[in-house]
Write a protein that holds these residues in place. Structure first.
Motif, PDB file in Angstrom:
ATOM      1  N   ILE A  99       0.862  -1.189   0.000  1.00  0.00           N
ATOM      2  CA  ILE A  99       0.000   0.000   0.000  1.00  0.00           C
ATOM      3  C   ILE A  99       0.893   1.232   0.000  1.00  0.00           C
ATOM      4  O   ILE A  99       1.720   1.393   0.886  1.00  0.00           O
ATOM      5  N   LYS A 100       0.732   2.086  -1.008  1.00  0.00           N
ATOM      6  CA  LYS A 100       1.459   3.356  -1.022  1.00  0.00           C
ATOM      7  C   LYS A 100       0.470   4.456  -0.688  1.00  0.00           C
ATOM      8  O   LYS A 100      -0.614   4.515  -1.264  1.00  0.00           O
ATOM      9  N   ALA A 101       0.847   5.329   0.231  1.00  0.00           N
ATOM     10  CA  ALA A 101      -0.020   6.470   0.546  1.00  0.00           C
ATOM     11  C   ALA A 101       0.455   7.661  -0.262  1.00  0.00           C
ATOM     12  O   ALA A 101       1.642   7.981  -0.257  1.00  0.00           O
ATOM     13  N   TYR A 102      -0.456   8.280  -1.017  1.00  0.00           N
ATOM     14  CA  TYR A 102      -0.115   9.529  -1.697  1.00  0.00           C
ATOM     15  C   TYR A 102      -0.623  10.682  -0.842  1.00  0.00           C
ATOM     16  O   TYR A 102      -0.597  10.592   0.382  1.00  0.00           O
ATOM     17  N   HIS A 103      -1.122  11.723  -1.450  1.00  0.00           N
ATOM     18  CA  HIS A 103      -1.503  12.906  -0.684  1.00  0.00           C
ATOM     19  C   HIS A 103      -2.753  12.689   0.163  1.00  0.00           C
ATOM     20  O   HIS A 103      -3.556  11.804  -0.104  1.00  0.00           O
ATOM     21  N   ASP A 104      -2.890  13.516   1.175  1.00  0.00           N
ATOM     22  CA  ASP A 104      -4.151  13.539   1.910  1.00  0.00           C
ATOM     23  C   ASP A 104      -4.424  14.966   2.363  1.00  0.00           C
ATOM     24  O   ASP A 104      -3.556  15.837   2.287  1.00  0.00           O
ATOM     25  N   ALA A 105      -5.643  15.216   2.770  1.00  0.00           N
ATOM     26  CA  ALA A 105      -6.035  16.531   3.283  1.00  0.00           C
ATOM     27  C   ALA A 105      -7.232  16.314   4.189  1.00  0.00           C
ATOM     28  O   ALA A 105      -8.123  15.527   3.869  1.00  0.00           O
ATOM     29  N   PRO A 106      -7.248  17.014   5.304  1.00  0.00           N
ATOM     30  CA  PRO A 106      -8.405  16.855   6.194  1.00  0.00           C
ATOM     31  C   PRO A 106      -9.622  17.588   5.639  1.00  0.00           C
ATOM     32  O   PRO A 106      -9.477  18.537   4.861  1.00  0.00           O
ATOM     33  N   PRO A 107     -10.803  17.176   6.039  1.00  0.00           N
ATOM     34  CA  PRO A 107     -12.015  17.895   5.641  1.00  0.00           C
ATOM     35  C   PRO A 107     -12.085  19.233   6.381  1.00  0.00           C
ATOM     36  O   PRO A 107     -11.387  19.440   7.371  1.00  0.00           O
ATOM     37  N   VAL A 108     -12.928  20.121   5.885  1.00  0.00           N
ATOM     38  CA  VAL A 108     -13.055  21.462   6.471  1.00  0.00           C
ATOM     39  C   VAL A 108     -14.532  21.776   6.659  1.00  0.00           C
ATOM     40  O   VAL A 108     -15.348  21.485   5.788  1.00  0.00           O
ATOM     41  N   LEU A 109     -14.849  22.370   7.792  1.00  0.00           N
ATOM     42  CA  LEU A 109     -16.209  22.845   8.027  1.00  0.00           C
ATOM     43  C   LEU A 109     -16.112  24.238   8.653  1.00  0.00           C
ATOM     44  O   LEU A 109     -15.441  24.422   9.662  1.00  0.00           O
ATOM     45  N   VAL A 110     -16.726  25.215   8.015  1.00  0.00           N
ATOM     46  CA  VAL A 110     -16.690  26.587   8.525  1.00  0.00           C
ATOM     47  C   VAL A 110     -17.982  26.830   9.297  1.00  0.00           C
ATOM     48  O   VAL A 110     -19.062  26.565   8.775  1.00  0.00           O
ATOM     49  N   PRO A 111     -17.877  27.333  10.544  1.00  0.00           N
ATOM     50  CA  PRO A 111     -19.113  27.608  11.302  1.00  0.00           C
ATOM     51  C   PRO A 111     -19.936  28.667  10.568  1.00  0.00           C
ATOM     52  O   PRO A 111     -19.434  29.751  10.296  1.00  0.00           O
ATOM     53  N   VAL A 112     -21.168  28.306  10.232  1.00  0.00           N
ATOM     54  CA  VAL A 112     -21.963  29.242   9.430  1.00  0.00           C
ATOM     55  C   VAL A 112     -22.567  30.362  10.276  1.00  0.00           C
ATOM     56  O   VAL A 112     -23.057  31.345   9.736  1.00  0.00           O
ATOM     57  N   LYS A 113     -22.557  30.192  11.592  1.00  0.00           N
ATOM     58  CA  LYS A 113     -23.168  31.214  12.451  1.00  0.00           C
ATOM     59  C   LYS A 113     -22.149  32.267  12.901  1.00  0.00           C
ATOM     60  O   LYS A 113     -22.382  32.981  13.865  1.00  0.00           O
ATOM     61  N   SER A 114     -21.030  32.357  12.215  1.00  0.00           N
ATOM     62  CA  SER A 114     -19.981  33.289  12.639  1.00  0.00           C
ATOM     63  C   SER A 114     -20.218  34.676  12.049  1.00  0.00           C
ATOM     64  O   SER A 114     -20.905  34.829  11.026  1.00  0.00           O
ATOM     65  N   PRO A 115     -19.648  35.700  12.654  1.00  0.00           N
ATOM     66  CA  PRO A 115     -19.791  37.071  12.129  1.00  0.00           C
ATOM     67  C   PRO A 115     -19.217  37.208  10.715  1.00  0.00           C
ATOM     68  O   PRO A 115     -19.771  37.948   9.894  1.00  0.00           O
ATOM     69  N   GLY A 116     -18.138  36.489  10.430  1.00  0.00           N
ATOM     70  CA  GLY A 116     -17.538  36.559   9.094  1.00  0.00           C
ATOM     71  C   GLY A 116     -18.516  36.076   8.036  1.00  0.00           C
ATOM     72  O   GLY A 116     -18.666  36.688   6.972  1.00  0.00           O
ATOM     73  N   VAL A 117     -19.179  34.956   8.304  1.00  0.00           N
ATOM     74  CA  VAL A 117     -20.146  34.412   7.342  1.00  0.00           C
ATOM     75  C   VAL A 117     -21.342  35.358   7.196  1.00  0.00           C
ATOM     76  O   VAL A 117     -21.829  35.598   6.084  1.00  0.00           O
ATOM     77  N   ALA A 118     -21.765  35.939   8.313  1.00  0.00           N
ATOM     78  CA  ALA A 118     -22.885  36.897   8.248  1.00  0.00           C
ATOM     79  C   ALA A 118     -22.493  38.096   7.384  1.00  0.00           C
ATOM     80  O   ALA A 118     -23.300  38.603   6.582  1.00  0.00           O
ATOM     81  N   ALA A 119     -21.250  38.528   7.516  1.00  0.00           N
ATOM     82  CA  ALA A 119     -20.763  39.644   6.699  1.00  0.00           C
ATOM     83  C   ALA A 119     -20.772  39.263   5.219  1.00  0.00           C
ATOM     84  O   ALA A 119     -21.165  40.055   4.354  1.00  0.00           O
ATOM     85  N   ALA A 120     -20.352  38.030   4.935  1.00  0.00           N
ATOM     86  CA  ALA A 120     -20.343  37.570   3.546  1.00  0.00           C
ATOM     87  C   ALA A 120     -21.764  37.518   2.990  1.00  0.00           C
ATOM     88  O   ALA A 120     -22.011  37.878   1.829  1.00  0.00           O
ATOM     89  N   GLN A 121     -22.706  37.112   3.817  1.00  0.00           N
ATOM     90  CA  GLN A 121     -24.112  37.080   3.373  1.00  0.00           C
ATOM     91  C   GLN A 121     -24.590  38.471   2.976  1.00  0.00           C
ATOM     92  O   GLN A 121     -25.203  38.663   1.934  1.00  0.00           O
ATOM     93  N   ARG A 122     -24.266  39.433   3.824  1.00  0.00           N
ATOM     94  CA  ARG A 122     -24.684  40.814   3.519  1.00  0.00           C
ATOM     95  C   ARG A 122     -24.002  41.315   2.247  1.00  0.00           C
ATOM     96  O   ARG A 122     -24.604  42.010   1.426  1.00  0.00           O
ATOM     97  N   ALA A 123     -22.746  40.922   2.077  1.00  0.00           N
ATOM     98  CA  ALA A 123     -22.012  41.359   0.886  1.00  0.00           C
ATOM     99  C   ALA A 123     -22.668  40.803  -0.377  1.00  0.00           C
ATOM    100  O   ALA A 123     -22.828  41.499  -1.380  1.00  0.00           O
ATOM    101  N   TYR A 124     -23.053  39.553  -0.328  1.00  0.00           N
ATOM    102  CA  TYR A 124     -23.724  38.924  -1.475  1.00  0.00           C
ATOM    103  C   TYR A 124     -25.022  39.639  -1.784  1.00  0.00           C
ATOM    104  O   TYR A 124     -25.393  39.856  -2.939  1.00  0.00           O
ATOM    105  N   ARG A 125     -25.749  39.995  -0.717  1.00  0.00           N
ATOM    106  CA  ARG A 125     -27.027  40.671  -0.903  1.00  0.00           C
ATOM    107  C   ARG A 125     -26.804  41.964  -1.697  1.00  0.00           C
ATOM    108  O   ARG A 125     -27.570  42.296  -2.598  1.00  0.00           O
ATOM    109  N   ALA A 126     -25.725  42.644  -1.369  1.00  0.00           N
ATOM    110  CA  ALA A 126     -25.409  43.889  -2.087  1.00  0.00           C
ATOM    111  C   ALA A 126     -24.952  43.609  -3.516  1.00  0.00           C
ATOM    112  O   ALA A 126     -25.337  44.314  -4.452  1.00  0.00           O
ATOM    113  N   GLY A 127     -24.131  42.564  -3.685  1.00  0.00           N
ATOM    114  CA  GLY A 127     -23.544  42.307  -4.997  1.00  0.00           C
ATOM    115  C   GLY A 127     -24.482  41.619  -5.976  1.00  0.00           C
ATOM    116  O   GLY A 127     -24.473  41.896  -7.173  1.00  0.00           O
ATOM    117  N   PHE A 128     -25.291  40.700  -5.465  1.00  0.00           N
ATOM    118  CA  PHE A 128     -26.162  39.907  -6.331  1.00  0.00           C
ATOM    119  C   PHE A 128     -27.643  40.222  -6.148  1.00  0.00           C
ATOM    120  O   PHE A 128     -28.496  39.658  -6.844  1.00  0.00           O
TER     121      PHE A 128
END
Lengths: 463, 463
Positions: free
Chosen positions: B358-387
């Protein structure tokens, strides 16, 4: 054996070796068109040899390489034997692995090394030599002999089968004799009384119309490579039993005498494992290795492909995946039944989201020669004269498709007398043939004409 | 959004398109050394652009292609955002399938066609454009902005990961912003809050030391191709559940709001089936296609090989057979745990007579961004303005390994704002990017700086 024939063979041993070397020097590689001239030359070489012996010769052109037909039918009322052989050889590549050139026959340690030494020029010539010995010493043979030597055995005998079917009368005989198998072991001559058949397929599983990103589609789309593996894995259980419904229904069990005879053979498992570099022989539970190889059917994946095969990684769901699948069949399995059962097995297990394609390639029925026949008894006596000992009875795990064609068209059995050895490197670099066995084979053949000639035509084996 | 910034973007729309075309004309194919000069030129092109905008720029050489670092940190006390992108592109081949040249950007029906249009030159430039708009209209940005634009994303980012680890201080920020994913559908902008991880292996089964005649050995010797298929088939059951012990133990179940949100997305199964040429989407029972793609792990065979793959038939037992196997992982699976469990699974099922590698090549962990964060809320507002509409929340079935590196080294989350479309032909001929989305993306980005800049550093998302 009659004394003059025996003496002739002894006195001409050196010349028989020279004749073999001369034929081996002709690079009659049927698969390579650059050797077409050479292949034709090998046929002419044989035709000339038969002519010098006083036989009637016909060099029959085909769509491919010619068939050499030679006959001496001066023994009316006596049985007729048809000797089959082939003068073409496998490609010699890889050349760098040969100790001496593949078409520069060289004797080392009593063995002659060259492409075709054992397969089939050397083995075939034993019968030519022995016929010559009879003709030169007695002016006749003790029975009628026909030779059919083809030049396309290594490329699938495509023109031989129709030729046999079209020339049934011309080829009519009481037995076919073929020396294209091998002895059981050094100094252990063998009569081969069974050949496995074959049915060969390619299975292709097709999914999406192009390779897909495994991140973008993995989990949503059926993966043809996963499906293929699952289908192929379903063909066998953990005990090595093939799981196709009805697959074993026609399989003829080994008879008691066979299992006993196989047990008495001095089969060297350790030597085989070491030669192959494996730690264990495996296979269907309940059978010994030789039983499995000779008398049990198999299912082997001969090739697998699909998706990315290069260095490193590529994250795709392949659009398709495929496999080459070969079944070795045993008496009394029918290739057409196996093909139908295989198709049903795969189709009934095909999951949604993919398509299945099955291509059937060549097939050949298995062969079993009755060992209690007068022909086989004659061969036993011939071996006793040629090798000074009784031959053992063996089967062969491979197939010689023309054998069943002869059986079907001419209604006769084949006597399979192998003079080669299992480690002769057939199809591999450094192919060889033991010169001592070349001479013992010639003696055996000479005696075989005598023995078969003594069988009254009324009792001939035309079962 | 502040009026002057909005006006600036509207007035400079044509020039922003010209800037994009100019960058797209540079064939910065990182995988092909003949384009090394071009790839370097693309980095210089960006550096010059940042310089013209009044940003501090550093063209950092690496063992491969340079990293472009640009920053404007004139907002002390305000948050800092790190924008990641890449200026290199996939090879354009097969060239004959392009309607217009891959490096001759051409607008058809409002879409710009060129290699790199969406991946990632066009998407990345939205953030460059918006920073320019702020700097040219206000002389400042409402927060600190750092750009890290690499030139090796398409060849595995080999030099980026060590760079990030070595320059933690220089890259320190409150959020990473990446536009290298896509919208859910036309006119449906999306915030991607999850990425699958990956663990990629090659499995090789070795049997005899050379290919063997399937007649001479079939039934006695383990066939590596059969063994491989059996092992690979054992990885999944008929319901598509992966059978490796403990494989699902860390899998985070979908939350109720996610399943509900996914159900509300207008996912066009029929369009997908038709585009891929398949009759059915398949996968793990109990989950919808999008749930399976976004939130369920997979096991896909990406490549299969062994034995004879050419035309027609060859009757061998192959000496070896192998497969490339990729697992897509979901939160909270760990690649190292999966690797260990996979090895145990295979080793414990390995039958006798073969060896496993068995040869192991690359790996990467999964990612989950908390959707209830201020950053995500800011992105939501930005989209509302842009789209002019709320973005939907989606995950991505693929992996962006650098995202977890940023998370691990800088301790911050990524805001994944995709402006491309799922059918943009990323990595394929006729790659495109909708110019309307290029402009809406620029507006969204301009608003994002405003929204993120308004978040007090005390409440910044450094979870």
């Amino acid at each position: 054996m009659t004394e003059p024939v025996l003496n002739y063979i002894a006195q001409n041993q050196a010349r028989f070796e020279d004749e073999l070397k001369a034929l081996l020097r002709i690079p009659s590689v049927s698969a390579q068109s650059k050797h077409d001239g050479d292949t034709h030359r090998a046929a002419e070489f044989l035709a000339a040899r038969f002519q010098r012996m006083g036989m009637q010769v016909d060099l029959v052109p085909t769509a491919g390489h010619p068939i050499v037909l030679a006959e001496w039918c001066g023994a009316p009322g006596k049985p007729t034997v048809l000797v089959y052989g082939h003068y073409d050889v496998q490609p010699p590549e890889p050349l760098e692995e040969w100790v001496t050139g593949p078409f520069e026959p060289t004797v080392r340690d009593g063995k002659i090394y060259a492409r075709g030494a054992t397969d089939d020029k050397g083995q075939m010539l034993t019968h030519v030599n022995s016929a010559e010995a009879w003709l030169k010493t007695h002016g006749r043979l003790p029975l009628n002999v026909k030779f059919i030597i083809e030049g396309e055995e290594e490329v699938g005998s495509v023109n031989l089968d129709p030729f046999v079917r079209q020339h049934e009368d011309r080829l009519r005989c009481n037995w076919v004799v073929i020396s294209d198998t091998s002895m059981f072991a050094p100094d252990v001559p063998a009569i081969c009384y069974g050949l496995r058949g074959i049915a060969y397929f390619e299975v292709v599983i097709r999914g999406p119309n192009q390779d897909l990103h495994s991140g973008g589609y993995g989990g949503m789309v059926a993966n043809p490579a996963n499906v293929l593996c699952t289908l192929l894995a379903s063909l066998k259980d953990e005990q090595g039993r093939i799981q196709i419904e009805g697959f074993y229904k026609d399989v003829l069990p080994l008879e008691d005498w066979e299992r006993q005879a196989i047990r008495q053979l001095n089969f060297d498992e350790a030597e085989l494992r070491s030669r192959l570099g494996i730690d264990e022989l495996v296979g269907e539970a309940g059978f010994s290795p030789l039983e499995r190889k000779w008398a049990r059917p198999t299912c082997d994946i001969c090739g697998l492909y699909g998706g990315y095969q290069g260095q490193g990684s590529k994250t795709i769901i392949p659009a398709r995946a495929g496999a080459k699948v070969s079944f070795r069949l045993v008496p009394n399995q029918k290739p057409s039944d196996v093909a139908a059962a295989f198709r049903t097995h795969l189709e009934s297990r095909l999951p949604p989201g993919v398509r299945l394609e099955i291509k059937a390639y060549h097939d050949a029925p298995p062969v079993l020669v009755p060992v209690k026949s007068p022909g086989v008894a004659a061969a036993q006596r011939a071996y006793r004269a040629g090798f000074g000992r009784d031959p053992v009875f063996i089967r062969n795990g491979g197939s010689i498709p023309v054998v069943s064609t002869f059986r079907e068209v001419l209604g006769v059995d084949c006597l399979l007398l192998g003079f080669g050895l299992p480690d002769d490197n057939t199809h591999s670099p450094n192919e060889k043939f033991n010169l001592r066995d070349y001479h013992r084979g010639t003696l055996t053949s000479a005696q075989l004409w005598q023995e078969l000639g003594g069988i009254s035509v009324a009792s001939r084996s035309l079962a």
